[in-house]
Scaffold this active site. Structure first.
Site, short mmCIF file in Angstrom:
data_model
loop_
_atom_site.label_atom_id
_atom_site.label_comp_id
_atom_site.label_asym_id
_atom_site.label_seq_id
_atom_site.Cartn_x
_atom_site.Cartn_y
_atom_site.Cartn_z
N LYS A 1 -2.80 0.17 3.59
CA LYS A 1 -2.25 -0.25 4.88
C LYS A 1 -2.60 0.72 6.01
O LYS A 1 -2.06 0.62 7.10
CB LYS A 1 -0.73 -0.42 4.76
N ARG B 1 15.20 -3.22 -1.56
CA ARG B 1 14.65 -4.49 -1.10
C ARG B 1 15.07 -5.56 -2.10
O ARG B 1 16.06 -5.40 -2.79
CB ARG B 1 13.12 -4.39 -1.01
N ARG C 1 10.02 -0.72 16.57
CA ARG C 1 10.87 0.15 15.76
C ARG C 1 10.29 1.55 15.59
O ARG C 1 10.96 2.43 15.04
CB ARG C 1 11.14 -0.52 14.41
N HIS D 1 7.64 -2.51 24.49
CA HIS D 1 7.58 -1.43 23.52
C HIS D 1 6.19 -0.80 23.43
O HIS D 1 5.77 -0.33 22.37
CB HIS D 1 8.03 -1.94 22.15
N PRO E 1 3.94 -5.75 8.00
CA PRO E 1 2.56 -6.08 7.65
C PRO E 1 2.16 -5.50 6.30
O PRO E 1 2.48 -4.35 5.99
CB PRO E 1 1.73 -5.47 8.78
#
Ligand SMILES: [Zn+2]
Length: 295
Positions: A61, A272, A115, A95, A2
């Site tokens: 974030k 990345r 995760r 999860h 996200p």
């Protein structure tokens, strides 16, 4: 993973669902989800129980629920975190990490994270420059491009003092928060600037255009309900966004550039990838020299 628009979608959903409600119980199902709360899971739960959520805010974030007594529950979704609202008694997610129940017996808040890179913590609020209070753990994070109190001229000056590539500077959370890999690539494609161009060699106008493009692309993503590149990302209602269909460069290696038709390239960038058009966004000269036969 996200990015800012997705987190803002989650913030809006949360604000609708949890603001004004009193927390009655907190169940930590996995200690790793509260590892940033140094005093441990029991303390985390104890500090939330009986408190009322007054508002839900965001910077970059990071999300936080402001509670009474100037305390905040800060959350970061990490790679795969979800904040879901579910009817009490609905089957637990595989999860499920933290369950927060409310005194009114209405929908409960569940933090689900496959995760477990995300997490929640309770922290005190500290005075901020103009806006009042901010959780102490995120006080060092710069304002983001969607923040109405952002001083854009100051950000332009900071960017133009950096000798690194403009993409790297865009991703620096101490310059402007919340611009992630996808939106950096899309913004640079829009203004036809290669991400390796040195920030301190760009004009103030160029930097302003790059920042405006980053805000524009994030605003558009927000309208679409966020990017659903990662199938684990959903908003609080369990619905994904549809912005990925409108990305021009990111994830489109080998596909024709929507502007000029040249194949989009992918290159390695800080563990990345960067996606860019070699014609619209020519690589900086120093780099071109490096790769030429004359050396
Ligand atoms: Zn192109």
């Amino acid at each position: 993973m996200p990015e800012l628009p997705e987190v803002e979608v989650v913030r809006r959903g949360l604000a609708t669902w949890v603001a004004g409600r009193e927390i009655s119980a907190v169940e930590v199902c996995h200690p790793r989800a509260v590892r940033r709360h140094a005093a441990g899971a029991l303390d985390f739960a104890g500090r939330l129980k009986g408190r009322r959520i007054e508002a839900v805010s965001r910077r970059g974030k990071y999300l936080w629920c402001r509670l009474d007594d100037d305390v905040a529950m800060v959350g970061h979704l990490g790679m795969s975190g979800q904040l879901l609202m579910l009817t009490p008694g609905a089957p637990d997610e595989k999860h499920l990490r933290v369950r927060i129940s409310f005194a009114d017996d209405g929908p409960e808040l569940r933090f689900v994270d496959q995760r477990t890179f995300g997490g929640l913590a309770v922290t005190s609020m500290v005075p901020d420059d103009a806006s009042g209070l901010v959780p102490d753990t995120i006080a060092h994070i710069a304002r983001d491009l969607m923040d109405p109190r952002l001083d854009l001229d100051a950000v332009v000056r900071v960017v133009r003092r950096r000798p690194s590539g403009i993409k790297r500077v865009l991703l620096d959370q101490q310059v402007a928060s919340g611009i992630g890999n996808i939106y950096a690539d899309e913004a640079l494609w829009r203004v036809q600037v290669h991400g390796d161009r040195a920030a301190d060699r760009l004009s103030a106008t160029q930097v302003r255009q790059v920042l405006a493009a980053a805000k524009e692309v994030m605003d558009e993503a927000l309208e679409q309900g966020g990017t659903s590149f990662d199938s684990l990302y959903v908003n609080v209602n369990g619905e994904s966004g549809y912005f990925d269909r409108r990305l021009n460069a990111y994830g489109r290696e080998g596909e024709p550039c929507p502007r000029c038709g040249t194949a989009i390239r992918r290159s390695a960038f800080m563990n990345r990838s960067s996606f860019w058009c070699p014609r619209c966004q020519p690589a900086p000269r120093a780099r071109a020299r490096q790769h030429s036969r004359d050396g």
